[in-house]
Design an enzyme around this catalytic site. Structure first.
Site, PDB file in Angstrom:
ATOM      1  N   TYR A  36     -37.779  49.647   9.787  1.00 27.03           N
ATOM      2  CA  TYR A  36     -39.032  49.311   9.092  1.00 27.03           C
ATOM      3  C   TYR A  36     -39.470  50.471   8.200  1.00 27.03           C
ATOM      4  O   TYR A  36     -39.901  50.269   7.072  1.00 27.03           O
ATOM      5  CB  TYR A  36     -40.128  49.000  10.119  1.00 27.03           C
ATOM      6  N   PHE A  84     -42.493  39.015 -21.366  1.00 29.17           N
ATOM      7  CA  PHE A  84     -41.857  37.870 -20.714  1.00 29.17           C
ATOM      8  C   PHE A  84     -42.938  36.975 -20.103  1.00 29.17           C
ATOM      9  O   PHE A  84     -44.045  37.423 -19.867  1.00 29.17           O
ATOM     10  CB  PHE A  84     -40.874  38.367 -19.644  1.00 29.17           C
ATOM     11  N   ASP A  85     -42.600  35.709 -19.798  1.00 23.46           N
ATOM     12  CA  ASP A  85     -43.676  34.782 -19.398  1.00 23.46           C
ATOM     13  C   ASP A  85     -44.351  35.124 -18.070  1.00 23.46           C
ATOM     14  O   ASP A  85     -45.554  34.936 -17.935  1.00 23.46           O
ATOM     15  CB  ASP A  85     -43.271  33.306 -19.491  1.00 23.46           C
ATOM     16  N   ASP A  93     -40.237  47.312 -19.298  1.00 18.09           N
ATOM     17  CA  ASP A  93     -39.747  46.218 -18.479  1.00 18.09           C
ATOM     18  C   ASP A  93     -38.232  46.326 -18.631  1.00 18.09           C
ATOM     19  O   ASP A  93     -37.672  45.969 -19.669  1.00 18.09           O
ATOM     20  CB  ASP A  93     -40.273  44.880 -18.996  1.00 18.09           C
ATOM     21  N   ALA A 147     -35.573  45.005 -17.137  1.00 16.48           N
ATOM     22  CA  ALA A 147     -34.688  43.988 -16.539  1.00 16.48           C
ATOM     23  C   ALA A 147     -33.256  44.029 -17.097  1.00 16.48           C
ATOM     24  O   ALA A 147     -32.297  43.894 -16.356  1.00 16.48           O
ATOM     25  CB  ALA A 147     -35.298  42.608 -16.734  1.00 16.48           C
ATOM     26  N   HIS A 149     -44.169  25.042 -17.478  1.00  6.22           N
ATOM     27  CA  HIS A 149     -42.825  24.494 -17.724  1.00  6.22           C
ATOM     28  C   HIS A 149     -41.979  24.370 -16.462  1.00  6.22           C
ATOM     29  O   HIS A 149     -41.037  23.596 -16.422  1.00  6.22           O
ATOM     30  CB  HIS A 149     -42.085  25.334 -18.779  1.00  6.22           C
TER      31      HIS A 149
END
Ligand code: F0G
Length: 460
Positions: free
Chosen positions: A74, A126-127, A216, A218, A451
């Site tokens: 943990y 991004f969305d 971001d 990604a 969407h």
């Protein structure tokens, strides 16, 4: 970039998963039951799944073997240490906050820094990023250059931010700007890269106005490879070196491990300084879990630690981006209006040009997505009116997005070029009979990120 016929895939295949194409009548039934929304299809009814490149990558033998080394403690997990070291090596940021995926990192970042009335500046959010900003009654301001919206432009860095507009915004509102967010690559206009020069310029402006500059990240590895390919002075540089240089201009990043982390789930926030980290863990612990696992199993931390290293290997990136280019070239040769040069993670079709007879309010991109499924069992995704149109709450007026695209996103190390050939066949066949295709209307929607769950009906 080497020609695709000059090399073979830099891997061999150790495990396979069967896929098959269900019959045409069945596809018609399935898509109708799904409300003409491919998010509602069962994946087993899809033949070639190009819905997203996110979380669908094939892990390597090394990543699979790393799973066995996961330390599930943990607190103080050894696997966290491995991820932290890998992030520091590749990104240069020593303070790492694991999260279950990219949007969870966004949630923490926005909780830390965004307040009602703020303006979050970026090249193109991004969305999910935009969703988190809007949920806090702040504004997501996209400042990508005009070239970034021009389908026909062959500008090598269509993800770049407009530095003049960035400065204007910062000058006018710097007290309302919690940070500038650079998305690399820029997903929403086609996975288009941002140049080092632009990163440097935007970072300098953010510093001048004392605003944090974040990434971001990604698809950071794909962005770094494009810099190597396209920006003068970088062709001899190591991709990892380029990535490190990019991140040196920032104060930190959010990361979805499901893209260039080469894993099926996971993400993180990483920061250059301790203070952001201390603030982030105040939100991480209640939302995600303790600092050293944050929403992931120890084994997943291990796989991600290796994934970010593998995704920066030159042979991998050459093959990856070569495959995207292969599909883009096949479509372009057949007269299909695709964004060129192609971006890093997929091929984007301009639906307004593909279906000139379908007006934007009748969802031309979504109509093409439906037809591709019917034609070849191919699942693509709409990035157009369905995802990005906004209705003004006061006037009721609908604001349509400037780009109406269909994205054929290519998962990493999953499909072969022969799969790409079948995808190209399906697109070309729909294009041949395009005059017979009609638009759609929306019959069910929710207010945020509609969407994913919307239902459509066919117009006659
Ligand atoms: N940022 C970018 C640029 C993305 O493309 C995504 C996800 C996220 C953040 C959120 O990350 O999915 O791990 O929570 N993009 C996926 C896509 C969903 O299909 O483009 P996540």
């Amino acid at each position: 970039m080497k020609q695709r016929d000059q090399y073979a895939e830099p891997f061999r295949i150790k495990m396979v998963e069967s896929i098959h194409l269900i019959g045409q009548k069945e596809r018609e039934k399935k898509i109708s039951e799904a409300g003409f929304n491919v998010f509602s299809l069962d994946a087993s009814d899809v033949y070639i799944d190009l819905l997203t490149d996110s979380g669908m990558s094939a892990m390597s033998d090394r990543q699979w073997s790393a799973l066995m080394e996961g330390d599930e403690s943990y607190a103080g997990s050894r696997s966290y240490g491995r991820l932290r070291d890998a992030v520091e090596e590749i990104f240069g940021y020593p303070h790492v906050v694991p999260t279950h995926q990219g949007r969870a990192a966004e949630n923490i970042l926005m909780s830390m820094l965004v307040e009602e009335g703020d303006r979050v500046l970026g090249n193109m959010h991004f969305d999910t990023t935009e969703g988190h900003i809007l949920m806090r009654k702040a504004e997501a301001v996209n400042l990508v250059t005009e070239e970034g919206y021009r389908i026909a432009s062959d500008d090598p860095f269509k993800g770049n931010i407009d530095l003049d507009r960035l400065e204007e915004e910062l000058q006018a509102n710097s007290d309302r700007v919690p940070f500038v967010l650079m998305t690399v690559t820029c997903n929403n206009n086609g996975g288009q890269p941002v140049s080092m020069e632009n990163i440097r310029g935007a970072s300098e402006l953010a510093r001048k106005y004392d605003v944090p500059f974040l990434f971001d990240a990604a698809r950071f590895a794909e962005n770094a490879y494009f810099i190597r390919e396209r920006e003068p002075g970088y062709s001899d540089r190591d991709v990892r070196d380029i990535a490190r240089e990019m991140f040196r201009f920032g104060d930190g990043c959010t990361m979805s491990g499901k893209k260039d982390g080469l894993v099926n789930i996971g993400g993180f926030l990483a920061f250059a300084d301790e203070q952001h980290f201390q603030e982030a863990i105040q939100w991480q612990i209640p939302f995600e879990g303790f600092i050293t696992y944050g929403g992931m199993a120890g084994r997943d931390l291990e796989a991600l630690a290796r994934g970010i290293v593998e995704s920066t290997e030159k042979s991998y990136l050459e093959d990856r981006l070569g495959q995207v280019r292969y599909l883009a070239d096949a479509l372009s040769r057949a007269g299909i209006p695709v964004i060129l040069p192609p971006g890093g993670h997929g091929v984007f079709i301009n639906a307004l040009e593909f279906f000139p007879h379908i007006p934007q309010e009748e969802f031309p991109a979504q109509s093409l997505v439906v037809e591709l499924y019917l034609e070849g069992g191919v699942r693509a995704v709409e990035l157009g009116t369905g995802a990005f149109a906004h209705t003004d709450p006061e006037t009721g007026e609908v604001r349509y997005p400037r780009l109406e695209l269909v994205r054929l996103a290519i998962p990493r190390r999953v499909y072969t070029d022969r799969h790409m050939d079948r995808v190209a066949d399906a697109v070309i066949e729909v294009h041949r009979r395009r005059d017979q295709v009609r638009g759609l209307e929306i019959i069910h929607e929710v207010p945020v990120l509609r969407h994913f769950t919307a239902r459509f009906a066919r117009l006659d």
